[in-house]
Write a protein that holds these residues in place. Structure first.
Motif, PDB file in Angstrom:
ATOM      1  N   ALA A 189      50.485  35.032  41.906  1.00  0.00           N
ATOM      2  CA  ALA A 189      49.231  34.854  42.466  1.00  0.00           C
ATOM      3  C   ALA A 189      48.046  34.200  42.589  1.00  0.00           C
ATOM      4  O   ALA A 189      46.986  33.294  43.540  1.00  0.00           O
ATOM      5  CB  ALA A 189      50.012  35.879  43.819  1.00  0.00           C
ATOM      6  N   GLY A 190      47.683  35.381  41.788  1.00  0.00           N
ATOM      7  CA  GLY A 190      45.455  34.845  41.381  1.00  0.00           C
ATOM      8  C   GLY A 190      45.088  36.024  41.143  1.00  0.00           C
ATOM      9  O   GLY A 190      45.778  36.317  40.477  1.00  0.00           O
ATOM     10  N   GLY A 191      43.476  34.992  40.933  1.00  0.00           N
ATOM     11  CA  GLY A 191      43.253  36.659  40.268  1.00  0.00           C
ATOM     12  C   GLY A 191      42.132  36.202  40.337  1.00  0.00           C
ATOM     13  O   GLY A 191      41.085  35.296  40.440  1.00  0.00           O
ATOM     14  N   THR A 192      41.111  37.096  39.326  1.00  0.00           N
ATOM     15  CA  THR A 192      39.886  37.060  39.112  1.00  0.00           C
ATOM     16  C   THR A 192      39.836  36.347  37.262  1.00  0.00           C
ATOM     17  O   THR A 192      40.331  37.343  36.025  1.00  0.00           O
ATOM     18  CB  THR A 192      39.297  38.369  38.773  1.00  0.00           C
ATOM     19  N   LEU A 193      38.586  35.411  37.050  1.00  0.00           N
ATOM     20  CA  LEU A 193      38.703  34.850  35.394  1.00  0.00           C
ATOM     21  C   LEU A 193      37.654  34.832  35.522  1.00  0.00           C
ATOM     22  O   LEU A 193      36.914  33.892  36.047  1.00  0.00           O
ATOM     23  CB  LEU A 193      39.572  33.222  34.922  1.00  0.00           C
ATOM     24  N   VAL A 194      36.478  35.207  34.372  1.00  0.00           N
ATOM     25  CA  VAL A 194      35.545  35.893  33.359  1.00  0.00           C
ATOM     26  C   VAL A 194      35.259  34.435  32.909  1.00  0.00           C
ATOM     27  O   VAL A 194      35.862  35.125  31.778  1.00  0.00           O
ATOM     28  CB  VAL A 194      34.836  36.991  33.273  1.00  0.00           C
ATOM     29  N   THR A 195      34.440  33.456  33.049  1.00  0.00           N
ATOM     30  CA  THR A 195      34.552  32.403  32.205  1.00  0.00           C
ATOM     31  C   THR A 195      32.921  32.961  31.532  1.00  0.00           C
ATOM     32  O   THR A 195      31.946  33.140  32.213  1.00  0.00           O
ATOM     33  CB  THR A 195      34.683  30.820  32.557  1.00  0.00           C
TER      34      THR A 195
ATOM     35  N   LYS B   6      46.529  39.087  40.540  1.00  0.00           N
ATOM     36  CA  LYS B   6      47.403  39.722  42.054  1.00  0.00           C
ATOM     37  C   LYS B   6      48.710  38.624  41.349  1.00  0.00           C
ATOM     38  O   LYS B   6      49.027  37.520  40.980  1.00  0.00           O
ATOM     39  CB  LYS B   6      46.544  38.863  43.090  1.00  0.00           C
ATOM     40  N   MET B   7      49.750  39.793  41.789  1.00  0.00           N
ATOM     41  CA  MET B   7      51.189  39.399  41.563  1.00  0.00           C
ATOM     42  C   MET B   7      52.404  39.736  42.297  1.00  0.00           C
ATOM     43  O   MET B   7      52.071  40.256  43.551  1.00  0.00           O
ATOM     44  CB  MET B   7      51.784  40.736  40.245  1.00  0.00           C
ATOM     45  N   ARG B   8      53.006  38.812  42.574  1.00  0.00           N
ATOM     46  CA  ARG B   8      53.873  38.736  43.847  1.00  0.00           C
ATOM     47  C   ARG B   8      55.218  39.341  42.922  1.00  0.00           C
ATOM     48  O   ARG B   8      55.588  39.499  42.174  1.00  0.00           O
ATOM     49  CB  ARG B   8      54.734  37.721  44.171  1.00  0.00           C
ATOM     50  N   VAL B   9      55.351  40.862  44.403  1.00  0.00           N
ATOM     51  CA  VAL B   9      55.822  41.818  43.952  1.00  0.00           C
ATOM     52  C   VAL B   9      57.689  41.408  45.063  1.00  0.00           C
ATOM     53  O   VAL B   9      57.246  41.150  45.906  1.00  0.00           O
ATOM     54  CB  VAL B   9      55.681  43.114  43.480  1.00  0.00           C
ATOM     55  N   GLN B  10      58.437  42.361  44.553  1.00  0.00           N
ATOM     56  CA  GLN B  10      59.460  42.640  45.484  1.00  0.00           C
ATOM     57  C   GLN B  10      59.628  44.129  45.732  1.00  0.00           C
ATOM     58  O   GLN B  10      60.464  44.656  44.364  1.00  0.00           O
ATOM     59  CB  GLN B  10      60.412  41.540  45.286  1.00  0.00           C
TER      60      GLN B  10
ATOM     61  N   ILE C 238      46.621  32.104  47.972  1.00  0.00           N
ATOM     62  CA  ILE C 238      47.237  31.844  49.006  1.00  0.00           C
ATOM     63  C   ILE C 238      48.565  31.458  48.337  1.00  0.00           C
ATOM     64  O   ILE C 238      49.363  30.619  47.751  1.00  0.00           O
ATOM     65  CB  ILE C 238      46.385  29.797  49.430  1.00  0.00           C
ATOM     66  N   PRO C 239      49.625  30.688  49.452  1.00  0.00           N
ATOM     67  CA  PRO C 239      51.023  30.698  48.891  1.00  0.00           C
ATOM     68  C   PRO C 239      51.352  29.329  48.387  1.00  0.00           C
ATOM     69  O   PRO C 239      52.264  29.421  47.672  1.00  0.00           O
ATOM     70  CB  PRO C 239      52.003  31.172  50.354  1.00  0.00           C
ATOM     71  N   ALA C 240      50.514  28.208  49.508  1.00  0.00           N
ATOM     72  CA  ALA C 240      50.909  27.053  49.106  1.00  0.00           C
ATOM     73  C   ALA C 240      49.475  26.318  49.438  1.00  0.00           C
ATOM     74  O   ALA C 240      49.158  26.493  50.932  1.00  0.00           O
ATOM     75  CB  ALA C 240      52.320  26.695  49.886  1.00  0.00           C
TER      76      ALA C 240
ATOM     77  N   ARG D 206      45.515  27.864  39.298  1.00  0.00           N
ATOM     78  CA  ARG D 206      45.889  28.634  39.381  1.00  0.00           C
ATOM     79  C   ARG D 206      46.945  28.407  38.064  1.00  0.00           C
ATOM     80  O   ARG D 206      46.846  29.273  36.797  1.00  0.00           O
ATOM     81  CB  ARG D 206      47.375  29.392  40.529  1.00  0.00           C
ATOM     82  N   GLU D 207      47.179  26.762  38.341  1.00  0.00           N
ATOM     83  CA  GLU D 207      48.252  26.322  36.932  1.00  0.00           C
ATOM     84  C   GLU D 207      47.348  25.708  36.190  1.00  0.00           C
ATOM     85  O   GLU D 207      47.912  26.554  34.888  1.00  0.00           O
ATOM     86  CB  GLU D 207      49.196  25.718  37.638  1.00  0.00           C
ATOM     87  N   MET D 208      46.333  25.749  36.173  1.00  0.00           N
ATOM     88  CA  MET D 208      45.606  25.010  35.734  1.00  0.00           C
ATOM     89  C   MET D 208      45.087  26.600  34.471  1.00  0.00           C
ATOM     90  O   MET D 208      44.444  26.334  33.756  1.00  0.00           O
ATOM     91  CB  MET D 208      44.498  24.571  35.665  1.00  0.00           C
TER      92      MET D 208
END
Length: 578
Positions: free
Chosen positions: A260-266, A303-307, A276-278, A286-288
């Protein structure tokens, strides 16, 4: 019937729990602490997995393989002590080696120098590692990673991110060069940080391995459901960086549906990707950033979408008369939206191999006799399928799916259900077979792809022929078989396993693998199939990527990565050749 069932039951059948994945693997097979990552010192330094776990191969299973490839002889293996003597002095400056989170210990450097690709196994057993990282850092926070990347800039270091070390495509291997190499291992960032019950978003450290992910979620009644075969050791950050797919992706989704998102250190700073859901606000960051394989930076928090945990989870097996019948069941099931969690179809050769490798001769005879009595021939194929949900949902899905199976002349029943349970019980132990077969002089490797339904048969035939004839100039035979492991409405994945004989030494054995790998990869580099469905690109697949992405696609990818890492110190040579 009762005699056959009794024979099959002699294999281990797992207990019936509401979470058979954890019960079968963590409690029965893997004596490890499931609330934390497996310490690297508890894993084999020159092979796969926990030092306390092995997987046997039946004598008649090994005989079947040798009937295809010929008599075999084991390659020699060096000792850990022998390799440790080859680890050179670290080239890292004192400003880095003096940090508490950085180790220049020889064994730490050795254990983070290689992954699980076939060339890695040759290096680990032959002793020629070529290059070691100059040090291994063990950060505990995003701030620690920021510090390390700043120091890498200040002292002109190459940086290699390291998750679980399970790469089979050369993602984590240091290369020869004048710049010192710092491997950043994420194993200490392995905790559930936050759980948003309302949005069902779980935030984890990116170094959390599969069992620790599920164990920590299970305490709160949730599941992620991402189960690649490397699940025991691979990590969340690695899954995202390589665009991984789990065995039950039909039900739970691939990693891109979960992330779902998160932190990337570059090298250019911290990129925070909102969960954000969409969004229609331009390109999806996120996709990139997924699939960048350490070239763009290092994921630290994800951040992961769980169920919620399912009420019931089932794994079953059916046999069908032939490949066409099995393939039709898969295609109709996915295109009809039948609520299954997984579908896996083995072709006839793989079906025969699985029945040999996983049974005693008496069990194999009993199963084959039963299937033959039900009208199935040597062209039969094995279909493994799973359901995950509440009992009412599973009952409806089974009714719908059984109708498709019946239309194609399937054989199902209590015996095949037992086989489904046995498969579920041992599915994360299959990587251990590589070590068992290595001891017998049988070399094994895999490759995988995905293509449209109208190209499945032609692609499979092309792949297998390429592999089986790759060593014909040496008079060597290669055994190969294939299964479909993930299905989509548009098409499916193809996963090929192949076996060949060890040569008289490590170098010639590696050259044999290189011939097979090139033949396999060339059969995929045709614009209609991907060079990698779930293992990423790494170094091994990078030369073949342009056939899929095109010249402009490669340029766009390169430009994006250079914008985040202009000095190209992050994992150079991985994903793209430069």
């Amino acid at each position: 019937m009762s005699k056959i069932k009794s024979l099959i039951r002699k294999t281990t059948t797992p207990a019936n729990t509401n979470n058979p994945i954890l019960d079968n693997v963590s409690k029965s097979d893997a004596p490890i602490n499931m609330t934390a990552n497996t310490p690297i010192e508890q894993t084999r330094w020159n092979g796969w997995g926990n030092i306390n776990i092995n997987k046997k191969v039946s004598a008649h299973g090994a005989k079947l393989i040798k009937s295809h490839i010929g008599k075999t002889k084991k390659l020699s293996s060096v000792s850990l002590q022998q390799v440790l003597k080859t680890v050179p002095k670290s080239r890292l400056p004192a400003a880095i080696t003096e940090l508490d989170m950085v180790s220049i210990n020889q064994e730490d450097r050795l254990r983070h120098a290689r992954g699980q690709s076939f060339p890695d196994w040759i290096a680990m057993h032959g002793g020629d590692f070529e290059v070691f990282p100059d040090g291994v850092a063990f950060p505990e926070s995003t701030a620690d990673v920021e510090t390390l990347l700043k120091l890498a800039h200040d002292h002109d270091l190459i940086v290699i991110p390291f998750g679980g070390g399970t790469s089979v495509a050369g993602h984590i291997n240091p290369q020869k060069g004048s710049r010192p190499v710092l491997t950043i291992a994420m194993s200490k960032m392995a905790q559930l940080i936050d759980l948003d019950n309302e949005s069902q978003i779980a935030t984890f450290g990116a170094g959390t391995q599969g069992p620790a992910v599920e164990a920590q979620l299970d305490e709160h009644g949730y599941r992620l459901g991402h189960y690649p075969q490397s699940w025991e050791l691979s990590t969340l950050g690695g899954w995202i960086a390589a665009r991984s797919s789990g065995q039950q992706s039909l039900g739970y989704g691939r990693i891109e549906q979960m992330f779902a998102g998160g932190t990337l250190v570059t090298p250019q700073g911290v990129l925070n990707i909102a969960d954000i859901p969409a969004s229609a606000a331009g390109p999806d960051l996120r996709e990139m950033m997924m699939g960048t394989e350490g070239r763009a930076g290092i994921f630290t928090e994800v951040k992961m979408r769980v169920q919620p945990q399912p009420e019931e989870e089932l794994f079953k097996v059916a046999f069908l008369p032939n490949w066409e019948a099995g393939k039709e069941v898969l295609r109709q099931a996915v295109q009809s939206n039948i609520r299954l969690s997984m579908l896996r179809l083995s072709n006839a050769v793989e079906t025969d191999a699985h029945l040999h490798l996983g049974t005693k001769p008496s069990q194999f005879l009993a199963i084959n006799t039963y299937l033959k009595a039900r009208g199935l021939s040597s062209e039969k194929v094995m279909l493994t399928y799973g359901l995950s949900g509440d009992k009412a949902q599973n009952k409806l899905a089974l009714t719908q799916f059984n109708k498709l199976l019946k239309q194609q002349g399937s054989v199902t029943g209590k015996i095949t259900d037992i086989m489904g349970s046995v498969w579920a019980h041992g599915r994360f132990k299959f990587p251990y077979l590589r070590g068992t077969l290595w001891e017998k002089g049988i070399m094994v490797d895999t490759f995988e792809t995905a293509t449209n339904w109208n190209n499945i048969d032609a692609q499979m035939q092309q792949m297998q022929e390429a592999v089986q004839t790759a060593l014909s100039d040496e008079g060597e035979n290669v055994m190969a078989f294939t299964h479909i492991s993930h299905v989509y409405k548009q098409g499916a994945s193809l996963y090929t396993t192949y076996f060949f004989r060890a040569a008289k030494d490590h170098a010639i054995t590696l050259s044999r693998w290189q011939k097979i790998k090139h033949a396999a990869s060339s059969s995929l580099a045709n614009g209609t199939a991907t060079i990698s469905h779930q293992h990423g690109v790494g170094r091994d697949h990078a030369p073949y990527l342009a056939a899929e992405k095109g010249k402009l696609g490669i340029q766009v990818t390169s430009d994006m990565l250079k914008s985040l890492d202009p000095e190209q110190r992050m994992n150079p040579g991985v994903l793209l050749k430069n």
